[in-house]
Design an enzyme around this catalytic site. Structure first.
Site, mmCIF file in Angstrom:
data_model
loop_
_atom_site.group_PDB
_atom_site.id
_atom_site.type_symbol
_atom_site.label_atom_id
_atom_site.label_comp_id
_atom_site.label_asym_id
_atom_site.label_seq_id
_atom_site.Cartn_x
_atom_site.Cartn_y
_atom_site.Cartn_z
ATOM 1 N N ARG A 272 9.851 -2.123 12.482
ATOM 2 C CA ARG A 272 8.637 -1.727 12.945
ATOM 3 C C ARG A 272 8.868 -2.829 14.862
ATOM 4 O O ARG A 272 8.443 -3.689 13.933
ATOM 5 C CB ARG A 272 7.623 -1.238 12.109
ATOM 6 C CG ARG A 272 7.810 0.209 11.544
ATOM 7 C CD ARG A 272 6.350 0.267 10.355
ATOM 8 N NE ARG A 272 5.578 -0.495 10.414
ATOM 9 C CZ ARG A 272 4.107 -0.120 9.591
ATOM 10 N NH1 ARG A 272 4.236 0.249 9.099
ATOM 11 N NH2 ARG A 272 3.251 -1.000 10.281
ATOM 12 N N ARG B 125 -2.389 -9.077 12.925
ATOM 13 C CA ARG B 125 -2.699 -7.940 11.671
ATOM 14 C C ARG B 125 -3.234 -8.402 10.935
ATOM 15 O O ARG B 125 -3.986 -7.855 10.902
ATOM 16 C CB ARG B 125 -1.355 -7.330 11.458
ATOM 17 C CG ARG B 125 -0.653 -6.408 12.746
ATOM 18 C CD ARG B 125 0.802 -5.371 12.408
ATOM 19 N NE ARG B 125 1.011 -4.425 11.165
ATOM 20 C CZ ARG B 125 1.845 -4.444 10.165
ATOM 21 N NH1 ARG B 125 3.280 -5.100 10.781
ATOM 22 N NH2 ARG B 125 1.730 -3.242 9.892
ATOM 23 N N ARG C 140 -10.808 1.477 7.674
ATOM 24 C CA ARG C 140 -10.179 0.060 7.929
ATOM 25 C C ARG C 140 -11.181 -0.915 8.729
ATOM 26 O O ARG C 140 -11.184 -2.240 8.822
ATOM 27 C CB ARG C 140 -8.916 0.210 8.754
ATOM 28 C CG ARG C 140 -7.666 -0.337 8.281
ATOM 29 C CD ARG C 140 -6.466 -0.317 9.287
ATOM 30 N NE ARG C 140 -5.551 -0.945 9.275
ATOM 31 C CZ ARG C 140 -4.073 0.011 8.545
ATOM 32 N NH1 ARG C 140 -4.235 0.548 8.813
ATOM 33 N NH2 ARG C 140 -3.214 -1.094 9.044
ATOM 34 N N LYS D 178 1.210 -1.016 0.135
ATOM 35 C CA LYS D 178 -0.340 0.032 -0.085
ATOM 36 C C LYS D 178 1.006 1.251 -0.100
ATOM 37 O O LYS D 178 0.531 1.965 -0.962
ATOM 38 C CB LYS D 178 -0.925 0.383 1.182
ATOM 39 C CG LYS D 178 -2.169 0.051 1.423
ATOM 40 C CD LYS D 178 -3.211 -0.315 2.888
ATOM 41 C CE LYS D 178 -2.048 -0.662 4.116
ATOM 42 N NZ LYS D 178 -1.537 -0.681 4.856
ATOM 43 N N ARG E 265 11.203 -6.264 6.511
ATOM 44 C CA ARG E 265 11.372 -5.168 6.678
ATOM 45 C C ARG E 265 11.682 -4.190 7.286
ATOM 46 O O ARG E 265 12.415 -4.632 8.800
ATOM 47 C CB ARG E 265 9.194 -4.644 6.252
ATOM 48 C CG ARG E 265 9.290 -2.764 6.001
ATOM 49 C CD ARG E 265 8.720 -2.664 5.843
ATOM 50 N NE ARG E 265 6.939 -3.102 6.634
ATOM 51 C CZ ARG E 265 5.962 -2.861 7.070
ATOM 52 N NH1 ARG E 265 5.317 -2.546 5.991
ATOM 53 N NH2 ARG E 265 4.618 -2.688 7.763
HETATM 54 P P1 AMP Z 1 -0.020 0.602 8.548
HETATM 55 O O1 AMP Z 1 1.481 1.823 8.556
HETATM 56 O O2 AMP Z 1 -0.755 1.640 7.505
HETATM 57 O O3 AMP Z 1 0.367 -0.691 8.753
HETATM 58 O O4 AMP Z 1 -1.244 1.350 10.529
HETATM 59 C C1 AMP Z 1 0.216 0.148 11.133
HETATM 60 C C2 AMP Z 1 -1.076 0.540 12.444
HETATM 61 O O5 AMP Z 1 -1.818 2.157 12.330
HETATM 62 C C3 AMP Z 1 -2.315 -0.289 12.406
HETATM 63 O O6 AMP Z 1 -1.900 -1.602 12.265
HETATM 64 C C4 AMP Z 1 -3.346 -0.202 13.258
HETATM 65 O O7 AMP Z 1 -2.629 -0.923 14.519
HETATM 66 C C5 AMP Z 1 -3.060 1.355 13.211
HETATM 67 N N1 AMP Z 1 -3.835 2.042 12.491
HETATM 68 C C6 AMP Z 1 -3.304 3.095 10.823
HETATM 69 N N2 AMP Z 1 -4.752 3.225 10.279
HETATM 70 C C7 AMP Z 1 -5.709 2.772 11.416
HETATM 71 C C8 AMP Z 1 -7.213 3.072 11.029
HETATM 72 N N3 AMP Z 1 -7.984 3.140 9.949
HETATM 73 N N4 AMP Z 1 -7.501 2.156 11.811
HETATM 74 C C9 AMP Z 1 -7.961 1.953 13.004
HETATM 75 N N5 AMP Z 1 -5.814 1.626 13.095
HETATM 76 C C10 AMP Z 1 -5.356 2.088 12.372
#
Ligand code: AMP
Length: 210
Positions: free
Chosen positions: A156, A167, A88, A13, A123
């Site tokens: 991370r 996740r 999400r 993404k 990663r």
């Molecule tokens: P990402 O960088 O998109 O993989 O997001 C990392 C983490 O941020 C996710 O695993 C969630 O814990 C939190 N997060 C990001 N976007 C959302 C969202 N729209 N709703 C809830 N948690 C989010």
């Protein structure tokens, strides 16, 4: 163009959002990056996010909806934006649908689970600018150092094997059903993730032209 990218963690993404951002000249809004920055800066939002993010859990919907509405009202989103990581959950999608923000298309990237796990477990991310690398497939020129800004590369906290599993499960339970939500509105465009980033970008642009 107002675009959503909806895909599993590790499907690419962020990388594709970056490519599309350059292609269309519009900003990417990555909710994960916003949350990580707030955690690093020790803000009130960061304090809330830290309780969930490192365990691979979602931040509550009401918090996320406020964060995104606030960000989308900024001047730089007036000519379009790419939402990476939002919505999400169905509640988030419904809140966006009920708002005055119009979405033109929702892009989904299809990638096998096996590939996702392999990508996430290797990663590396720049602590300073968030650029993404991989221990085998996308190594920086200097080990441990970001090519873009010279920042330190790190794994991370939520890319640990047990958290990756959590996740992915959360994605299939809560986020994947949004594909049906948007398909029923005739907004869903699907691209199949390829090994090379540039090939995926070609597939993405073709899917958006359809
Ligand atoms: P990402 O960088 O998109 O993989 O997001 C990392 C983490 O941020 C996710 O695993 C969630 O814990 C939190 N997060 C990001 N976007 C959302 C969202 N729209 N709703 C809830 N948690 C989010």
């Amino acid at each position: 163009m107002n675009l959503i990218i909806l895909a599993a963690p590790g499907a690419g993404k962020g990388t594709q959002a970056e490519a599309l951002s350059k292609h269309f000249g519009i900003p990417t809004i990555s909710t994960g990056a916003i949350l990580r920055k707030n955690i690093a800066d020790g803000t009130a939002l960061g304090e809330i996010a830290a309780k969930y993010i490192n365990d691979g859990k979602f931040i509550p919907d009401d918090v996320m909806i406020d964060v995104v509405k606030d960000r989308l009202s900024a001047e730089d989103c007036k000519n379009g934006f790419i939402l990476d990581g939002f919505p999400r959950t169905l509640a988030q999608a419904e809140a966006l649908d009920a708002s005055d923000v119009d979405i033109d298309a929702v892009l989904t990237l299809e990638v096998e689970d096996e590939t996702i796990i392999e990508r996430l477990s290797g990663r590396l991310e720049c602590k300073a600018c968030g650029s993404s690398y991989h221990k085998q497939h996308k190594q920086p020129k200097k080990q441990g150092i970001c090519d873009n800004c010279g920042g330190e590369l790190t794994t991370r906290a939520d890319d640990k094997p047990e958290i990756i599993k959590e996740r992915l499960e959360t994605y299939y339970k809560q986020t994947a059903p949004l594909k049906t939500f948007y398909a029923e509105k005739n907004m869903l465009r699907t691209a199949v993730g390829q090994d090379a980033v540039a090939d995926t970008t070609k597939a993405v642009l073709a899917a958006l032209e359809d």
